[in-house]
Design an enzyme around this catalytic site. Structure first.
Site, PDB file in Angstrom:
ATOM      1  N   HIS A 230       0.209 -11.851   0.843  1.00  0.00           N
ATOM      2  CA  HIS A 230      -0.789 -10.979   0.214  1.00  0.00           C
ATOM      3  C   HIS A 230      -1.579 -11.703  -0.885  1.00  0.00           C
ATOM      4  O   HIS A 230      -2.789 -11.523  -1.013  1.00  0.00           O
ATOM      5  CB  HIS A 230      -0.106  -9.733  -0.347  1.00  0.00           C
ATOM      6  CG  HIS A 230      -1.016  -8.561  -0.477  1.00  0.00           C
ATOM      7  ND1 HIS A 230      -0.605  -7.269  -0.363  1.00  0.00           N
ATOM      8  CD2 HIS A 230      -2.349  -8.479  -0.702  1.00  0.00           C
ATOM      9  CE1 HIS A 230      -1.625  -6.449  -0.525  1.00  0.00           C
ATOM     10  NE2 HIS A 230      -2.692  -7.166  -0.737  1.00  0.00           N
TER      11      HIS A 230
ATOM     12  N   TYR B 103       0.832  -1.201   0.000  1.00  0.00           N
ATOM     13  CA  TYR B 103       0.000   0.000   0.000  1.00  0.00           C
ATOM     14  C   TYR B 103       0.869   1.255   0.000  1.00  0.00           C
ATOM     15  O   TYR B 103       1.622   1.502   0.953  1.00  0.00           O
ATOM     16  CB  TYR B 103      -0.938   0.019   1.216  1.00  0.00           C
ATOM     17  CG  TYR B 103      -1.931  -1.127   1.273  1.00  0.00           C
ATOM     18  CD1 TYR B 103      -2.188  -1.941   0.172  1.00  0.00           C
ATOM     19  CD2 TYR B 103      -2.620  -1.399   2.444  1.00  0.00           C
ATOM     20  CE1 TYR B 103      -3.097  -2.983   0.241  1.00  0.00           C
ATOM     21  CE2 TYR B 103      -3.531  -2.438   2.526  1.00  0.00           C
ATOM     22  CZ  TYR B 103      -3.763  -3.232   1.416  1.00  0.00           C
ATOM     23  OH  TYR B 103      -4.665  -4.269   1.483  1.00  0.00           O
TER      24      TYR B 103
END
Length: 284
Positions: free
Chosen positions: A113, A55
């Site tokens: 992830h 992010y």
């Protein structure tokens, strides 16, 4: 009213709504507002904060680190590792970089992830090494489908996975066909990211859908709260909407005590039908 909780396989429990940080850290001008929103969530008991090294190239983790300064013990901190970093020394180094940005010595939960080219066995070994080093308390995965989970479960140590974080909202119900029942059968919580859908046309159409708006009027609440309550109707699901402002965090927290009745759920099922066959797992 009772606040919904979820329980992890290790016995720890948390409120069933947390705080997401996708798109945080993108603009320096927003950092103070983002910090304030995360801290407001902690004040309201939304202890789970989810972030990732991906992010904003780590800047979201830096925002979270700033928000938790002096308050680390109040949070259940989750971050995610890129697939290409999810094995060997790269996993150790990636975790250490995340810890530095988060200004903490340990993550409560560290997730793969999504699945990449590194074998799951290597990821398990890396997660266990991080646990033994005291850098993470528990580990899990994100965006893995049932076939991936079965493979993970077949490997030594794979059954220690604490969660699977996946896309789930009223208009994206693919996990209900097989993945969600698989996790529920093993008492493994599912973390629902984007429980209010992603930004754009889909989100706008959901928030203005006549079934959703009528229900919001019935309860005198917002469409977002209806959608969060719908996600939480499932046992063992924790929603992690983005904590975009103090007002939104307060709105999210109030959904923890909202329970939709059978008529509400039937109306939403009719408007947004459950899958009748296996669907590809959306990855965000």
């Amino acid at each position: 009213m009772t606040t919904r909780q979820i329980r992890f396989p290790d016995g720890s429990s948390l409120p069933a709504i947390g705080q997401g940080t996708w798109f945080m850290g993108e603009a320096a001008s927003e950092k103070a507002r983002e910090i304030k929103a995360l801290q407001a969530g902690l004040d309201l008991g939304l202890r789970l904060i989810d972030t990732a090294e991906m992010y904003a190239d780590g800047r979201a983790e830096s925002v979270v680190g700033a928000a938790l300064r002096g308050r680390r013990d109040e949070a259940f901190l989750v971050s995610k590792v890129y697939p290409h970093n999810a094995g060997g020394t790269r996993a150790i180094e990636a975790c250490e970089r995340s810890l530095k940005r988060l200004q903490t010595d340990v993550l409560d939960l560290y997730l793969l992830h999504w699945r990449g080219g590194i074998p799951l066995e290597e990821t398990i070994n890396a997660m266990e090494a991080l646990q033994q080093a005291g850098k993470i308390r528990q580990w899990g995965v994100s965006n893995l489908d049932v076939e991936d989970m079965n493979e993970l479960w077949s490997l030594s140590g794979g059954e220690h996975c604490m969660t699977n974080q996946v896309l789930y909202h009223v208009a994206s119900r693919g996990i209900e066909f097989d993945l969600l029942p698989w996790c529920q059968a093993r008492a493994m919580p599912v973390m629902a990211y984007c429980p209010l859908a992603q930004a754009g046309t889909l989100r706008r159409n959901l928030f203005s859908h006549p079934v959703v708006t009528r229900m919001a009027d019935k309860y005198q609440i917002t469409p977002a709260q209806i959608m969060l309550a719908w996600v939480l109707r499932q046992p063992g699901v924790v929603a992690i909407p983005k904590a975009s402002s103090v007002a939104h965090v307060e709105e999210n927290a109030r959904a923890l005590t909202l329970v939709l009745d059978s008529g509400d759920i039937a109306a939403l099922d009719a408007a947004f039908p459950a899958p009748t066959s296996k669907q590809p797992l959306d990855v965000v």
